[in-house]
Design an enzyme around this catalytic site. Structure first.
Site, mmCIF file in Angstrom:
data_model
loop_
_atom_site.group_PDB
_atom_site.id
_atom_site.type_symbol
_atom_site.label_atom_id
_atom_site.label_comp_id
_atom_site.label_asym_id
_atom_site.label_seq_id
_atom_site.Cartn_x
_atom_site.Cartn_y
_atom_site.Cartn_z
ATOM 1 N N ALA A 79 0.837 -1.205 0.000
ATOM 2 C CA ALA A 79 0.000 0.000 0.000
ATOM 3 C C ALA A 79 0.878 1.263 0.000
ATOM 4 O O ALA A 79 1.974 1.236 0.557
ATOM 5 C CB ALA A 79 -0.931 0.003 1.208
ATOM 6 N N CYS A 91 12.684 4.083 2.551
ATOM 7 C CA CYS A 91 12.840 5.542 2.430
ATOM 8 C C CYS A 91 13.541 6.059 3.680
ATOM 9 O O CYS A 91 13.296 7.171 4.138
ATOM 10 C CB CYS A 91 11.502 6.234 2.199
ATOM 11 S SG CYS A 91 10.223 5.873 3.416
#
EC number: 2.1.1.178
Length: 473
Positions: free
Chosen positions: A126, A246
């Site tokens: 997601a 990230c």
């Protein structure tokens, strides 16, 4: 400028110690305080890059190619009246608003890959940017198992998959640790874009580091090490795996990769990403990973590593308890009925790499490559629902139009801009004339949904989760 970006002193000291040679902490801080350039990825399941460029030129959008993604662009567009997310092109799935660096993991997974993967696991998928990017790379062939731990985020994932016309996906809602034991050596490729501290996202979220500490970073890294082991067990020998975050800290990146390599030693090799794109050397680590700081390419911070599984390893032992599978494979009679009716009513021809399954009155189209997994794991959603049966035939569903139709069918009805606005707001439309049965609704050359004639109006079949009600084009 975002001068209020929160950068704790402890974090800055941590980063200064790992910055690449020749880069300064002041450059890092300055980059973190600059707003992100907006970027998009053209969805080639819906349009070609060249056609999109022409469309962007007509709209006054300025595009700059992203070097590591041949369908990615930084974009300059006037959003004072209509945000990019509320344009017809976005709502119809022609492009995905996606941060530039987040396009790199899928590019790395498919780099130097001569043929499409038959099966791909996207372990933490997601909201769907990478899942839809994989589907476009696969051209909706093979199967993608897209997993998401958060049930609420699965809804967002499914909405994006619908919007982008993805038909080869099966969704699951598990802790990623289950895959190594439940589906060992099942996938040709695995992408683990791992849950992380988000250290690289401060340009988008000024408060991303509000609760940062080295202790929390180490706790997250422990979770990542478990997930990467599970991902490796789920990978077939000879298969490719990409690990990405990230985050910026080595604890969540290089050290997790080192854990993987030392755990599986002779069964794994690291693949250098030096030739991933022309300037990859600027962010290349000694191990061949890509470790991006915000100032490197003027984007979010990111980390990407690629591995190949060389040989089989013993998976974790698990005890499976699965209920009865609620679907039945359609018999020849039903397959023929569906195929003939789709052709007669909508001029749609089903592809050979999918199979029809039924549950009660529902008719579903599953990716053929999903079949070996159907009795091995519980899926929350598989493929696309194409119809419901009733006494007079079939009631076709929205994804028949958006995921199966090509836009070149004879049963398309072209509508104008005002009618398209009404359509995306979930309202029925009244074009000139009247008709019977289902119809593919097309605007500006691309299909936006499936409707049904009721007298002189077309009943709107847009799913509620795709309806927009303000700031439309």
């Amino acid at each position: 400028m975002h001068p209020n970006v929160y950068l704790p002193e402890e974090f800055l000291s941590h980063i200064e110690a790992i910055l690449p040679e020749g880069e300064s902490l002041s450059e890092f801080v300055s980059a973190c305080q600059r707003p992100l350039r907006k970027s998009i990825r053209v969805n080639t399941l819906k349009t070609s890059v060249e056609n999109f460029k022409q469309r962007a030129k007509h709209k006054g959008w300025k595009l700059e190619p992203i070097p590591w993604c041949d369908t990615g662009f930084w974009i300059e567009a006037d959003e004072s009246v209509t945000p990019l997310g509320n344009t017809a092109e976005h709502m119809a799935g022609l492009f995905y608003i996606q941060e530039a660096s987040s396009m790199m993991p899928v590019s790395a997974l498919f780099h130097q890959q001569d043929s499409n993967f038959g099966s791909v696991l996207d372990m933490a998928s997601a909201p769907g940017s990478k899942t839809t990017q994989i589907a476009a790379k696969q051209n909706n062939k093979g199967v993608i198992v897209a997993n998401e731990l958060s049930a609420s985020r699965v809804k967002v994932l499914h909405a994006n998959i619908q919007r982008c016309g993805v038909s080869n996906c099966a969704l699951t809602n598990f802790d990623g640790n289950v895959f190594g034991g439940w589906l060992p050596e099942q996938f040709d490729a695995v992408l683990l874009d791992a849950p992380c501290s988000g250290e690289g996202t401060v340009r988008k979220d000024p408060d991303a580091l509000k609760n940062w500490s080295i202790e929390s970073t180490n706790t997250i890294a422990d979770v990542q090490k478990q997930l990467i082991e599970s991902a490796f067990h789920a990978l077939k020998p000879g298969g490719s795996m990409v690990y990405s975050t990230c985050a910026l800290s080595k604890e969540e990146n290089q050290q997790v990769c080192t854990h993987l390599l030392t755990t599986f030693t002779d069964a794994i090799e690291s693949i250098s990403l030096l030739d991933l794109f022309p300037d990859a050397h600027k962010a290349l680590t000694p191990e061949g990973y890509v470790h991006i700081f915000p100032q490197t390419y003027d984007c979010e911070g990111f980390f990407v590593a690629r591995f190949r599984k060389l040989s089989s390893v013993t998976p974790p032992a698990v005890k499976k308890r699965l209920g009865k599978f609620p679907f039945e494979k359609a018999n020849t009679k039903l397959v023929n009925q569906i195929s003939q009716s789709l052709d007669q009513e909508l001029n749609i021809v089903l592809q050979d790499d999918s199979m029809i399954w039924a549950r009660d009155k529902e008719v579903w189209l599953f990716p053929t490559n999903l079949e070996p997994m159907l009795g091995e794991l519980r899926f929350s959603r598989m493929g696309i629902k194409i119809a419901e049966t009733h006494k007079n035939g079939f009631k076709w569903q929205h994804q028949v139009a958006t995921s199966v139709a090509t836009g070149k069918e004879d049963k398309c009805l072209d509508i104008d801009v005002e009618q398209a606005r009404e359509w995306f707001m979930g309202r029925d439309i009244r074009p000139n004339g009247s008709g019977k049965g289902s119809v593919l609704v097309r605007y500006d050359g691309f299909i936006i949904g499936l409707g049904k004639w009721v007298g002189n109006r077309i009943k709107n079949g847009l799913p509620r989760e795709l309806v927009r009600d303000k700031n439309l084009f």
